[in-house]
Design a protein around this motif. Structure first.
Motif, PDB file in Angstrom:
ATOM      1  N   LEU A  89      33.460  72.173  26.770  1.00 52.26           N
ATOM      2  CA  LEU A  89      34.834  72.448  27.195  1.00 52.26           C
ATOM      3  C   LEU A  89      35.713  73.006  26.079  1.00 52.26           C
ATOM      4  N   PHE A  90      35.433  72.590  24.836  1.00 49.14           N
ATOM      5  CA  PHE A  90      36.365  72.930  23.751  1.00 49.14           C
ATOM      6  C   PHE A  90      35.736  73.759  22.642  1.00 49.14           C
ATOM      7  N   ASN A  91      34.415  73.956  22.691  1.00 51.26           N
ATOM      8  CA  ASN A  91      33.729  74.763  21.672  1.00 51.26           C
ATOM      9  C   ASN A  91      34.009  74.260  20.253  1.00 51.26           C
ATOM     10  N   THR A  92      34.033  72.938  20.072  1.00 54.38           N
ATOM     11  CA  THR A  92      34.263  72.347  18.746  1.00 54.38           C
ATOM     12  C   THR A  92      33.089  72.702  17.832  1.00 54.38           C
ATOM     13  N   PRO A  93      33.353  73.262  16.642  1.00 52.61           N
ATOM     14  CA  PRO A  93      32.269  73.788  15.795  1.00 52.61           C
ATOM     15  C   PRO A  93      31.232  72.751  15.359  1.00 52.61           C
ATOM     16  N   THR A  94      31.679  71.554  14.955  1.00 56.11           N
ATOM     17  CA  THR A  94      30.741  70.555  14.430  1.00 56.11           C
ATOM     18  C   THR A  94      30.920  69.236  15.163  1.00 56.11           C
ATOM     19  N   ARG A  95      29.783  68.659  15.618  1.00 55.89           N
ATOM     20  CA  ARG A  95      29.834  67.424  16.408  1.00 55.89           C
ATOM     21  C   ARG A  95      28.801  66.439  15.840  1.00 55.89           C
ATOM     22  N   ILE A  96      29.293  65.274  15.424  1.00 60.23           N
ATOM     23  CA  ILE A  96      28.438  64.240  14.829  1.00 60.23           C
ATOM     24  C   ILE A  96      28.524  62.983  15.689  1.00 60.23           C
ATOM     25  N   ALA A  97      27.388  62.396  16.027  1.00 54.92           N
ATOM     26  CA  ALA A  97      27.374  61.211  16.881  1.00 54.92           C
ATOM     27  C   ALA A  97      26.640  60.062  16.195  1.00 54.92           C
ATOM     28  N   ARG A  98      27.227  58.886  16.341  1.00 53.99           N
ATOM     29  CA  ARG A  98      26.558  57.666  15.908  1.00 53.99           C
ATOM     30  C   ARG A  98      25.620  57.224  17.035  1.00 53.99           C
TER      31      ARG A  98
END
Length: 475
Positions: A89-98
């Motif tokens: 939806l937002f095209n966020t460049p970097t995504r980190i998940a725990r």
């Protein structure tokens, strides 16, 4: 940098505190309004109360123009959904998940861009387990941290009365270890940093950080500090996520006992583990500890999810004769109080994990970051790019580089391409050899070198990062 942190627990709060001090634009999202208020009272950041996996909440948090999202809530599913929404939806460049569940981590393909769109999955429990295993492998050390894919290690040791380091200048120590070259990157004396120069004399109780090729660590430790007896018998207090992982990692090489409060969990652990002895009971039960001979243990490691239980059981184990005690402690104030007292090593989960996250927000080409001394100092692995004209480090001797006072280049990892005709196994990857160079004043940095930098104060990190950024004209 505009950063959204999903989750205001221990990890989320520690990350927010670390990044706020570096002039980032931080927004924290959590369901618990009281936690958010506590954060807002302490830090200059924005908070949003709501479910981190809801598009409306992410919109309110500013996901449309965020540079990076840290999804570190307690729910793996919430973290995964949030990353997928941020991408779609937002095209966020970097995504980190725990991610905590081993089932997810066993299938890394689910994190791909065309699936759940997680750029980096981190498992705090595994990071802490690996951290403790390193301390068991090197019982003389306070910390053992790796760089360059394990080729270089940064080790912290405490000098003690009568030890081989105490009373000697650094230049004399270097002469005594011709076959195990290492560089002292920093010395902390009564919580104050001492610049490591040739004439610096090490005193008892100094905390000494040195860098060496990983293969030379044992040799360097042997010269710098009297070797402790190897650890053979380990007792683990707590059979939760970390305790279970630690028992699995150790049971084939060590004699392991693990105490778990819940009888049902203890039975489940006993079924999973092949060699470790599982005991159902309270880690603070003095009678149980005595019956199970805690005084004969080389290491007692308290890793329950209760700080007070970890502290009390560690103190009991120490009083009853355990050679070394390690405690997992969430509250930073407790860590600072207890480290190097009756408890040999107090581990802050948030500080152990935060380096993995900081590497994603550092400027320049930063491969790895380790947070040291409860966040006060940092060690970074940066890649040098460019040439003499476009870079402020490439083609220069270390003594010519304008490092901020208190920053030290400890080692360089350099890749050499193999010449034609040299033996190379088919399918073994690029034909190259890796050289670890312990830094000296006249060492020249080349383009594409991995440079390990120690900063005694995290406030100088920005200046170090700027040094490694390439000029605009470089292509």
């Amino acid at each position: 940098m505009k950063i959204i942190i999903l989750g205001a627990g221990q990890v989320g709060s520690s990350v927010a505190e670390a990044l706020c001090s570096e002039a980032n634009d931080i927004t924290v999202v959590d369901n618990d309004e009281s936690r958010l208020k506590q954060l807002q009272d302490r830090l200059d950041l924005r908070t949003i109360a709501g479910n981190a996996a809801h598009p409306r909440v992410l919109t309110q948090a500013g996901a449309a123009d965020a540079d990076l999202i840290f999804a570190v809530t307690r729910s793996d599913e919430t973290n995964l959904v949030a990353c997928k929404l941020a991408a779609k939806l937002f095209n966020t460049p970097t995504r980190i998940a725990r991610i905590r569940a081993p089932d997810y981590l066993a299938h890394p393909e689910i994190f791909d861009a065309d699936s759940l769109a997680v750029d980096h999955a981190i498992c705090p429990e595994q990071i802490i387990t690996d951290y403790i295993v390193k301390l068991i492998e090197f019982p003389e050390a306070l910390q053992v941290l790796e760089f360059a894919g394990g080729k270089v290690s940064l080790v912290a040791v405490r000098a003690f009365h009568g030890g081989p380091m105490v009373g000697h200048a650094l230049k004399d120590i270097r002469r005594r270890m011709p076959n195990a070259e290492a560089r002292v990157a920093a010395i902390f004396r009564q919580d104050a940093a001492i610049a490591p120069e040739g004439n610096t004399v090490i005193e008892a109780d100094d905390e000494v950080f040195f860098i060496a090729a990983t293969e030379n660590i044992r040799g360097a430790l042997r010269e710098l500090r009297r070797m402790d007896k190897p650890i053979r018998r380990v007792m683990i207090g707590g059979g939760g996520n970390i305790g279970r992982r630690l028992a699995v990692a150790l049971e084939d090489s060590y004699q392991v006992k693990i105490i778990e409060h819940s009888k049902a969990n203890a039975e489940r652990l006993a079924a999973e583990l092949s060699r470790a002895l599982v005991l159902a009971g309270d880690v603070t039960d003095e009678e149980l500890l005595a019956t199970e001979n805690v005084g004969d243990m080389d290491l007692y490691c308290a890793v329950t999810n209760d700080d007070e239980n970890n502290i009390m059981s560690s103190l009991l184990a120490r009083r009853m004769g355990a050679r070394k005690v390690v405690a997992l402690i969430n509250r930073t104030a407790y860590v600072n109080l207890l480290q190097a007292g009756q408890i040999d090593i107090a581990i802050s989960p948030a500080q152990a994990v935060i380096g993995t996250l900081l590497a994603r927000v550092r400027r320049g080409d930063c491969v790895a970051v380790h947070s040291l001394r409860r966040g006060a100092a940092e060690a970074l692995e940066l890649i040098a790019h460019g040439d003499y004209k476009s870079s402020r480090v490439v083609g220069r001797r270390i003594e010519e580089i304008n490092l901020p006072k208190g920053a030290t280049i400890g080692a360089i990892v350099r890749r050499h391409e193999r010449q034609e005709g040299e033996h190379h196994e088919p399918g073994a990857g690029p034909a190259s050899d890796v050289e670890v160079i312990v830094a000296h004043h006249d060492t020249v940095i080349e383009s594409e070198d991995h440079v390990i930098v120690f900063a005694i104060n995290k406030h100088m990190v920005e200046k170090v990062e700027r040094l490694f950024q390439v000029g605009v004209g470089f292509v």
